[in-house]
Structures are given as C-alpha cells and as structure tokens.
Design an enzyme around this catalytic site. Structure first.
Site, PDB file in Angstrom:
ATOM      1  N   SER A   1       0.764  -1.131   0.032  1.00  0.00           N
ATOM      2  CA  SER A   1      -0.001   0.009   0.107  1.00  0.00           C
ATOM      3  C   SER A   1       0.793   1.330  -0.095  1.00  0.00           C
ATOM      4  O   SER A   1       0.296   2.355   0.002  1.00  0.00           O
ATOM      5  CB  SER A   1      -0.960  -0.053   1.024  1.00  0.00           C
TER       6      SER A   1
ATOM      7  N   LYS B   1       4.422   8.777   4.989  1.00  0.00           N
ATOM      8  CA  LYS B   1       3.894   9.878   4.227  1.00  0.00           C
ATOM      9  C   LYS B   1       4.745  11.233   4.362  1.00  0.00           C
ATOM     10  O   LYS B   1       5.880  11.397   5.063  1.00  0.00           O
ATOM     11  CB  LYS B   1       2.456  10.394   4.855  1.00  0.00           C
TER      12      LYS B   1
END
Lengths: 226, 226
Positions: free
Chosen positions: B146, B185
DNA sequence: ACACTTCCCGCACACATGTGCTACTTCTAT
DNA sequence: ATAGAAGTAGCACATGTGTGCGGGAAGTGT
C-alpha cells in the site's frame, strides 16, 4: 550481524538472546573494534560487570551453540564473531558507478557495448546481500523524474547485473536501438516483439520489435538517499 | 601494507627487514586472516620455524620499533598490524531492524515510545553514505503493497533517523494516535492540523489534528532488493 | 685479532587465561 | 507447591603466554 547465519531474507527466526548475551555480543564487537583482538573471558567479565568467569563461559557456550560466535578451545582470546568484524569487508563490495540512466530524456549510450567498457564516474560500496554475490555488477544513477512509475526516483542508484537475455518480468535497462533511447522497464517477450511495461497502471506499455531492443542489464537492487 | 608508516615519504629511514622479519609479518597477516585473532609468540615461533620464543620477541620488538606493528604489553596475542586488516569497516554501519511498517494495514506500535525501546528483530549492514553519519538510525521493513505511492514497495527496507519534530516535505513514519495506525507519508504542517501527503497524485492526502500525530522518524534512505 | 653490533638460542619465571566443579538463585511449566 | 531447567556465583587447577636473563653464533669495521 546480529542474527544467526542465514535468516535475513526469510524474515527472522531469531532465537531470543538474554540481555546478558546481547550485552556480551555487543562488548565483543566493540572490544574487537577497539583493540584489534578478541577479549579474554575475564575481559568480558569486567566489561559486562559479571561476577564470575564461569558465567561468561556459560553464556559464550550458549552463543556458540546458537551460531553467533566461533570459539577455539583452549586458545586465549579464541573467540570470533561468525559473520563479523574481520570478514566484514567481504560483506561489502565496491561497484563502479558507470553513468546515468533516464527514461524520458534519452541519454546517448556511450558505446555499442553499453556501459560495459565505460570508464566509471565513481564507485559505490554496497553490502553483498544487495548483489547476491553476482559478478560484474555495476551501478547507474537515475536522472530525471520520469521513472517514478517504476518506483524509482531521481537520484536513486540502481544496481544492475549485466545480462543479454532477459526473463519475463525482469526489470531491465533496455536500449531502443532506432531512437537510441535507454529506459528502465519490466520486460515481457511476446512473440516477435517485446513489451516494456511501466509499473504504473496509468501509463501505457511500449511495444517494440524484438530486434530493436537491446537488454543491457537487470536491476537487482535500488538505493535511495533522501 | 608492507611499508613503514610515515617515514616512507622522507626517503631513506626505511631499515631493511630481515628475511625472518618479513616472514613474521607475512605469517602475522595470514594468521589473523585465517583465525580472526592474532597469534601468540609461540604460534609465530612454530609457524616460522624459529627455535626460541625470545627470538620472536626480539624481532617483534624490532618490527614495532620500525612501526610495522603495534603491541600491547603483557597482553596475550596483543599484536596488531599498523595499517592493516582492522580499520577498514568505517564505510559500513550495522543498523537494527526494529520491525515492520505498513500503511494500509496498521501495525500496533509496540510502545508509546515507538520502536525506540524495542528489541531489534535483526540487523542490516548499510554503507555509511546512506546514513550520512547520523546516530541512532534504525531500519524498518515495509510490509504490504500500500505504499507504492511513496515509491516504496513491499519488502523494501527504510532507514530512519529518529526525530520528534518533522519539517515540511520530510518523509516520516507517523503514528495516528486515535487509530494507532502507523504510516509513511510526506509531512506538511498546516496551521493546527497536519497533512500527510502520498507521493501519488491519484491518492488523497490525510488531514489530522496536529496533536493526533506523533512523528517517530524521518526516512533518510531506502533499500530494495529485487 | 679485536671489539662491537646484530641476531639467535634455551630456559624458566610470573602471570594470564580457558575450563571444570559444586553450590546457589531465578524462572517456568505442570 | 514442586520439580526441572536455565542462569549465576566463586573457586581452583592446568595450561597458555609474554618477557627477562645468560650466553652463543654470525656478520662488520678497524
């Protein structure tokens, strides 16, 4: 270095070490690093604040049984880290950094032979587990952002093993001979032509005649410094 | 490796080594290479077919005076080659592999302190140019696919420097405290909230209150074995 | 021949050092 | 609780090991 022999790839079947054993192992490492020779049992004893030499011996036996160290019986300082310290230079190999590779803006291939005969710009030390012990491996630096689709970014270093014939699904450095473009893509042979597939579903694959493509190398590792 | 330390530059002061000293030096080298620890005086005696330990000692003193070796007095096997063998591991550092990190399927953070106090699962040797000499750097293995949007694939190893306060545009390991999710992130502070931005324009950023986010580390390098 | 230096030898002392033994504590599973 | 395993402790013995000492052999210059 901290794990028993082969486990790295698989995930890790590390038998748990006691705090003391962990400590001994670390002391071993730093002692060897500092002195150039292994410590005695009593060195370890004092270095790890252990009250008896036999406790050190006990734990050393344990460490040897688990494969962390080697011991030469009846030899003073006859302790060696299994993968460690001395042989560690063998865990690193220096690869020639032969040049740049990009997708969008083609870079002229230096010679017909590819980079093989090129003078290296620099060299990169990489751990051997990245090369898997392959020979004649070389490195290229990625220029431009156009290969993000292959999970490879500007400035990344790709490690390539030189091959002429790619297998399907290999990520390869391929030269399109008519445009003299070089690109990193996944390789799929489809009859008389070749599909060069980006890793991003948003992008279209490139189809070319098999005799218009030269495969120069297969990517075996990627390094990125952020 | 065969020349005396600094004197060489000046020209002359190189006293010639006798055959025996030359032999001892070579024996020293191969013994250390083979056993992982230096030989004793008697090891040298037998290895070089010398009939007395004092002869070995005599020549070792000579070799030390000429700067070929270092000796630690009264220490068994306390012999070291000056330029040699030991000090060349400076270009590799062993990092603890503390665990896994994923985006989609959240992995419970072991402790409130993050991985900092966690027992390492394994360790990874990486060249120092990847860490830039930073201290307390650790590694995590990426689980799940992911995070392709961040140019990071399943099985990649990310090297992190532990920080508490991220700068904008840093790629960080962030913990969302209410769901206990951890994710990789890019970090952007926007007033009282934080934007966690994927690298792929197809994906939406995550917005959270600044006090609901804990930054644990900043990615400084990525390793991928293909 | 002589003195002088360099190198070699054998030996032995003193300590360094690995290892075995026994007993005690702590942990763990039943 | 209780037994067994794992870990700790202290000690002592046999051997490993650096080093010093007296003396000899071989080269070197005068």
């Amino acid at each position: 270095m901290r794990s028993p022999p082969s486990t790295y790839q698989e995930g890790f079947s590390v038998k748990k070490l006691s705090t003391r054993q962990q400590g001994i192992l670390e002391f071993l490492e730093s002692f060897i690093d500092e002195h150039g020779y292994p410590p005695t049992v009593r060195d370890i004893q004092h270095g790890c604040s252990i009250s008896s030499t036999s406790v050190v011996d006990y734990n050393l036996r344990h460490l040897e049984r688990e494969g962390y160290i080697n011991r030469d019986p009846d030899v003073s300082r006859g302790i060696g880290l299994t993968e460690g310290s001395y042989g560690r230079r063998d865990n690193v190999v220096s690869l020639p950094l032969l040049g740049y590779i990009a997708a969008g803006t083609p870079i002229p291939v230096p010679t017909a032979e590819g980079w093989a005969s090129t003078e290296p710009l620099d060299s990169v030390d990489v751990p051997t587990y990245l090369t898997g012990g392959r020979r004649d491996v070389y490195a290229l630096k990625v220029k431009g952002f156009s290969m993000i689709d292959a999970l490879i970014d500007e400035g990344d270093v790709v490690v390539l093993e030189p091959i002429r014939q790619a297998q399907n699904n290999d990520m390869v450095a391929a030269v399109l001979t008519d445009t003299n473009e070089v690109t990193l893509k996944r390789f799929y042979a489809e009859g008389s032509r070749v599909r060069l597939q980006p890793a991003n579903s948003q992008m279209e694959p490139i189809y070319v005649d098999a005799d218009k493509v030269e495969v120069h190398g297969r990517v075996v590792a990627v390094l990125r410094i952020m």
